[in-house]
Enzyme design. Structure first.
Site, PDB file in Angstrom:
ATOM      1  NE  ARG A 124       2.561  -1.504  -3.902  1.00 58.82           N
ATOM      2  CZ  ARG A 124       1.647  -2.448  -3.919  1.00 58.82           C
ATOM      3  NH1 ARG A 124       1.783  -3.652  -4.602  1.00 58.82           N
ATOM      4  NH2 ARG A 124       0.388  -2.451  -3.240  1.00 58.82           N
ATOM      5  CG  ASP A 197       7.095   4.074  10.217  1.00 60.10           C
ATOM      6  OD1 ASP A 197       6.525   4.919  10.765  1.00 60.10           O
ATOM      7  OD2 ASP A 197       7.321   4.105   8.974  1.00 60.10           O
ATOM      8  CG  HIS A 214      -2.683   1.601   5.511  1.00 60.20           C
ATOM      9  ND1 HIS A 214      -3.914   1.217   5.083  1.00 60.20           N
ATOM     10  CD2 HIS A 214      -2.164   2.331   4.776  1.00 60.20           C
ATOM     11  CE1 HIS A 214      -3.747   1.975   3.970  1.00 60.20           C
ATOM     12  NE2 HIS A 214      -3.062   2.508   3.845  1.00 60.20           N
TER      13      HIS A 214
END
Length: 263
Positions: A124, A197, A214
């Site tokens: 973000r 990751d 996620h």
């Protein structure tokens, strides 16, 4: 005139009768109160539901109830009071608890901070974040890169993101190796991570020890036929700036990030 005189003459008599009835009813009520127990039951304890006779008595009983509640609250606080788990809310306090042998089942919850410390851009931050880098693809909103519906129509933005985050571009941090150390000592119950990751597994944690909220890069499946593909197959397409095709059904889009099924 006669009728008026008669009515006027009988009114005082009716008032007198009514007054006598009121006095008799009041006397009966007083007698009933005297015959009832004096707000105490047969054991001598005060009946908390008995109707108070005077305002002073009501106020007194309220004060007693409030005092009782206060005492009960203090007793509960004493029962719930216990020694703090940590001697200090810092790294030294956590290390002391672990070294004491009292922490035998440790749960680690990971966020974006440990990924950023590995050099991976966050999502973000304006200008440098991954969402900013995806603006050139004309996404309806930045989060659309993770929409399976958008992915089916345009997999390019997600392939670009996958190329940035693909395992091998970045290495695990001391935090990741600390979790591996906990696992080696038999202290790690589970690692919950929202990072995609796969640095936890690169540090040596087994897949069964990691719950990726996620998803991550541990595996890849076709979004149409669910055929599993190797990461090398996906990596070759992604880093060649090509669309990754399923080798079984030929579907043009392949799901790269697969949710972790560790239980």
């Amino acid at each position: 005139a006669t009728a008026s005189s008669t009515t006027a003459g009988t009114a005082p008599a009716a008032d007198s009768v009514s007054a006598v009835k009121d006095k008799q009813q009041h006397a009966q009520q007083q007698q009933q109160r005297q015959q009832q127990p004096n707000l105490h039951d047969q054991h001598g304890e005060q009946d908390q539901y008995a109707e108070p006779a005077h305002l002073d008595e009501l106020l007194g009983r309220l004060e007693e109830r409030l005092a009782l509640q206060e005492d009960t609250g203090k007793q509960l606080q004493q029962q719930l009071k216990r020694e703090p788990v940590l001697s200090s809310f810092d790294l030294a306090g956590v290390a002391e608890l672990i070294c004491s042998g009292k922490a035998k089942h440790i749960v680690v919850m990971c966020g974006a901070g440990i990924s950023v410390s590995a050099g991976i851009p966050d999502f973000r931050t304006p200008g440098t974040g991954l969402y900013s880098q995806l603006e050139r693809f004309g996404l309806p909103e930045p989060e659309a890169v993770f929409s399976i519906k958008f992915f089916k129509n345009n997999p390019k933005p997600f392939h670009m993101l996958a190329r940035e985050l693909f395992p091998g571009n970045y290495g695990p941090t001391p935090t990741h190796y600390f979790m591996k150390l906990l696992h080696n000592k038999g202290l790690l119950l589970r690692c919950f991570t929202q990072n995609i990751d796969s640095l936890e597994c690169l540090a040596g944690l087994p897949k069964a020890a990691v719950v990726a909220a996620h998803g991550n890069f541990d595996s890849a499946h076709c979004i149409k036929c669910d055929h599993e593909h190797s990461l090398d197959h996906v990596k070759q397409a992604v880093f060649s700036d090509e669309i990754c095709y399923c080798t079984k059904c030929g579907w043009v889009s392949l799901a790269i990030v697969e949710s972790c099924h560790a239980c």
